[in-house]
Design a protein around this motif. Sequence first.
Motif, PDB file in Angstrom:
ATOM      1  N   THR A   8       0.848  -1.199   0.000  1.00 15.92           N
ATOM      2  CA  THR A   8       0.000   0.000   0.000  1.00 15.92           C
ATOM      3  C   THR A   8       0.881   1.245   0.000  1.00 15.92           C
TER       4      THR A   8
ATOM      5  N   HIS B 286       1.177   4.134  -3.200  1.00 16.70           N
ATOM      6  CA  HIS B 286       0.925   5.583  -3.116  1.00 16.70           C
ATOM      7  C   HIS B 286       1.806   6.376  -4.077  1.00 16.70           C
TER       8      HIS B 286
ATOM      9  N   THR C 149      -5.267  -0.599  -2.844  1.00 16.77           N
ATOM     10  CA  THR C 149      -5.583  -0.210  -1.472  1.00 16.77           C
ATOM     11  C   THR C 149      -5.121   1.221  -1.205  1.00 16.77           C
ATOM     12  N   SER C 150      -4.119   1.680  -1.921  1.00 15.26           N
ATOM     13  CA  SER C 150      -3.663   3.065  -1.758  1.00 15.26           C
ATOM     14  C   SER C 150      -4.792   4.033  -2.104  1.00 15.26           C
TER      15      SER C 150
ATOM     16  N   PHE D 137      -7.826   3.415   0.597  1.00 18.52           N
ATOM     17  CA  PHE D 137      -7.601   3.968   1.933  1.00 18.52           C
ATOM     18  C   PHE D 137      -7.387   5.481   1.903  1.00 18.52           C
TER      19      PHE D 137
ATOM     20  N   ASP E  78      -6.592   9.156   2.315  1.00 23.69           N
ATOM     21  CA  ASP E  78      -6.039   9.918   3.441  1.00 23.69           C
ATOM     22  C   ASP E  78      -6.089   9.156   4.759  1.00 23.69           C
ATOM     23  N   HIS E  79      -6.783   8.021   4.789  1.00 27.38           N
ATOM     24  CA  HIS E  79      -6.867   7.203   6.003  1.00 27.38           C
ATOM     25  C   HIS E  79      -5.824   6.082   6.004  1.00 27.38           C
ATOM     26  N   THR E  80      -4.907   6.127   5.052  1.00 27.78           N
ATOM     27  CA  THR E  80      -3.925   5.053   4.895  1.00 27.78           C
ATOM     28  C   THR E  80      -3.165   4.758   6.173  1.00 27.78           C
ATOM     29  N   LYS E  81      -2.654   5.769   6.813  1.00 26.30           N
ATOM     30  CA  LYS E  81      -1.824   5.519   8.004  1.00 26.30           C
ATOM     31  C   LYS E  81      -2.637   4.849   9.114  1.00 26.30           C
ATOM     32  N   ALA E  82      -3.874   5.259   9.302  1.00 29.37           N
ATOM     33  CA  ALA E  82      -4.717   4.639  10.329  1.00 29.37           C
ATOM     34  C   ALA E  82      -4.999   3.173   9.978  1.00 29.37           C
ATOM     35  N   VAL E  83      -5.336   2.916   8.735  1.00 32.12           N
ATOM     36  CA  VAL E  83      -5.633   1.543   8.319  1.00 32.12           C
ATOM     37  C   VAL E  83      -4.371   0.676   8.414  1.00 32.12           C
TER      38      VAL E  83
ATOM     39  N   SER F 135      -1.922   1.094  10.350  1.00 31.04           N
ATOM     40  CA  SER F 135      -1.632   0.854  11.765  1.00 31.04           C
ATOM     41  C   SER F 135      -2.299  -0.438  12.217  1.00 31.04           C
TER      42      SER F 135
END
Length: 180
Positions: free
Chosen positions: A61, A65, A79-80, A83, A85-90, A92
């Motif tokens: 992912t 990006h 998935t990039s 997800f 702008d929520h990539t980092k949360a997902v 995690s």
Amino acid sequence: MPLVIIYPFMKRVTYWPQLVLGLAFNWGALAGWTAVSGGMDWAVALPLYAAGVSWTLVYDTIYGHQDKRDDVLVGVKSTSLLFGDHTKAVLSGFSTATIGLLCLSGYMNGQGLPFYTTVVGAGGAHLIWQLVRVDINSPAACWSTFKSNTWFGAIVLSAILADMAYNHLTADHDTKDDEG
């Protein structure tokens, strides 16, 4: 082999081609376990396989990006894009799952403290560092962070080797105690 063959086409069908990539790439965990042990212990190998799939979702992912603008233009999914702008949360969540599944596999295999200390401490720290560091809107940062996953693989290998060394040393010590 079917997963390897269909992976490139999944980018046209689903926003989850990285999941198919993970299923294909990590098949080696199951094959390798069988080759080394002479049989299949699903309680160990399945969480190991799932950890690899989860880790693939993290690193691919991040990799994706760097191509997201082109992907939108040519109509491929990832998935990039899913997800966003929520990539980092997902990621995690997937990073936590990776560490948890590695620990479950280790537990089912009878790994000891050196394994867990290294996987949770160094492995967890590396995955956190990646998510804090990566700028998902910078292709250069995505590439650099993606490449750093070789270190995560090295950390997992180090965890296994450290545990093997510890077990070897303590077995020698226990044998000397029994003799004395």
